[in-house]
Design an enzyme around this catalytic site. Structure first.
Site, PDB file in Angstrom:
ATOM      1  CG  ASN A   1      -1.779   1.231   1.327  1.00 55.51           C
ATOM      2  OD1 ASN A   1      -1.820   2.030   0.382  1.00 55.51           O
ATOM      3  ND2 ASN A   1      -2.461   1.399   2.441  1.00 55.51           N
TER       4      ASN A   1
ATOM      5  CE  LYS B   1      -0.287   3.253   4.740  1.00 58.80           C
ATOM      6  NZ  LYS B   1      -0.242   3.365   6.184  1.00 58.80           N
TER       7      LYS B   1
ATOM      8  CG  HIS C   1      -5.950   2.071   5.175  1.00 57.39           C
ATOM      9  ND1 HIS C   1      -5.517   2.988   6.101  1.00 57.39           N
ATOM     10  CD2 HIS C   1      -4.945   1.185   5.010  1.00 57.39           C
ATOM     11  CE1 HIS C   1      -4.279   2.668   6.476  1.00 57.39           C
ATOM     12  NE2 HIS C   1      -3.912   1.581   5.824  1.00 57.39           N
TER      13      HIS C   1
ATOM     14  CD  GLU D   1      -3.066   5.570   6.625  1.00 60.25           C
ATOM     15  OE1 GLU D   1      -3.055   5.591   5.375  1.00 60.25           O
ATOM     16  OE2 GLU D   1      -2.159   5.051   7.304  1.00 60.25           O
TER      17      GLU D   1
ATOM     18  CD  GLU E   1      -3.684  -2.210   7.263  1.00 59.38           C
ATOM     19  OE1 GLU E   1      -2.650  -2.531   6.681  1.00 59.38           O
ATOM     20  OE2 GLU E   1      -4.230  -1.110   7.101  1.00 59.38           O
TER      21      GLU E   1
ATOM     22  N   GLY F   1       2.452   2.494  10.906  1.00 57.41           N
ATOM     23  CA  GLY F   1       3.433   3.574  10.768  1.00 57.41           C
ATOM     24  C   GLY F   1       4.129   3.939  12.064  1.00 57.41           C
TER      25      GLY F   1
ATOM     26  CB  SER G   1       5.133  -1.608  12.112  1.00 55.01           C
ATOM     27  OG  SER G   1       4.739  -0.264  12.357  1.00 55.01           O
TER      28      SER G   1
ATOM     29  N   GLY H   1       4.971   1.402   4.787  1.00 50.88           N
ATOM     30  CA  GLY H   1       6.330   1.953   4.657  1.00 50.88           C
ATOM     31  C   GLY H   1       7.330   1.024   3.983  1.00 50.88           C
TER      32      GLY H   1
END
Ligand code: 13P
Length: 257
Positions: free
Chosen positions: A9, A11, A97, A99, A169, A175, A215, A237
């Protein structure tokens, strides 16, 4: 056959050129994927066609979008519909998600609408769930995740649910570098699978791919993938770096079925 998936992902990161380099680097690593292993690259919308072009001759590699509209078409400036994604051969779409739930106020009701439209246009859905830190501290995370599922994917039919991959998640792990321990991940994944079994039966539940996100890195992927109910990861990430994501794909390949 239960599929195992390493999903990237991106992002809101990378330029087109950087994204193409990243995909090329992953392809150049030439990791051999067996039939039950897949890699999904979820890029920003403008890169989906370029990503598809690069991946189309590589079996087991798929593209994904990170969102889609909750309406079919029309006067919704700035939105991208499921049909548009289908028209550029997108394979997957991430829906729900944290976010998007948090920053764009997406509710379970809206997420269900998006999920239904995505499936209507032949997209597979990576449906995200997961609790914030306060809920985890109160030990109410299973209840919280259950509600997210009951109001969305659990309302689907048995045929529809086959197009869903669930991604657990936990928000406190996204993150932050604080990965859930393999035990914490396994516990919730087993809980999700048992919930799916109650609703759709054991066969559906045992076929369902349940990804972990938060993570996930090369140095913790192996222990996460070793958990019985963890079928891969949705990676943020670490999916932006060729070496890290390739290492995670390798761990997926090495994990047992
Ligand atoms: P990180 O891997 O950066 O924690 O992000 C996880 C995630 O949100 C994937 O969707």
């Amino acid at each position: 056959m239960r599929k195992k998936i390493a999903a990237a992902n991106w992002k809101m990161n990378l330029t087109l050129e950087q994204g193409e380099k990243l995909i090329q680097g992953i392809l150049d690593a030439d990791v051999k994927l067996e039939d039950d292993r897949e890699v999904v690259v979820c890029t920003p919308f403008p890169y989906l066609m370029a990503a598809k072009e690069m991946l189309k001759d590589h079996a087991h590699f798929f593209t994904g979008a990170q969102n889609c509209a909750s309406e079919k078409s029309g006067a919704y400036t700035g939105e991208v519909s499921a049909e548009m994604l289908q028209s550029v051969q997108t394979d997957f779409v991430i829906i729900g998600h944290s976010e998007r739930r948090q920053y764009f106020n997406e509710t379970n009701e809206l997420l269900l609408k998006k999920t239904l439209l995505a499936m209507e246009y032949g997209l597979k859905v990576i449906f995200c769930c997961g609790e914030p830190l306060e809920i985890r501290k109160e030990n109410k995370h299973e209840e919280y995740v259950q509600k997210q599922l009951v109001e969305t994917v659990a309302t689907l039919s048995a045929d529809q649910i086959e197009n869903i991959v669930i991604a657990y998640e936990p928000i406190w792990a996204i993150g932050t570098g604080h990965t859930a321990t393999p035990q914490q991940a396994q516990e919730v994944h087993a809980f999700i699978r048992s919930h799916i079994a109650k609703r759709f039966g054991n066969d559906v539940a045992s076929q369902m791919t349940i990804l972990y996100g938060g993570s996930c890195k090369p140095d913790n992927a192996a222990e996460l993938f070793a958990c019985e109910d963890v079928d891969g990861a949705l990676v943020g990430g670490a999916s932006l770096k060729v070496n890290d994501f390739t290492a995670i794909i390798r761990e997926l390949v090495n994990s047992k079925s």
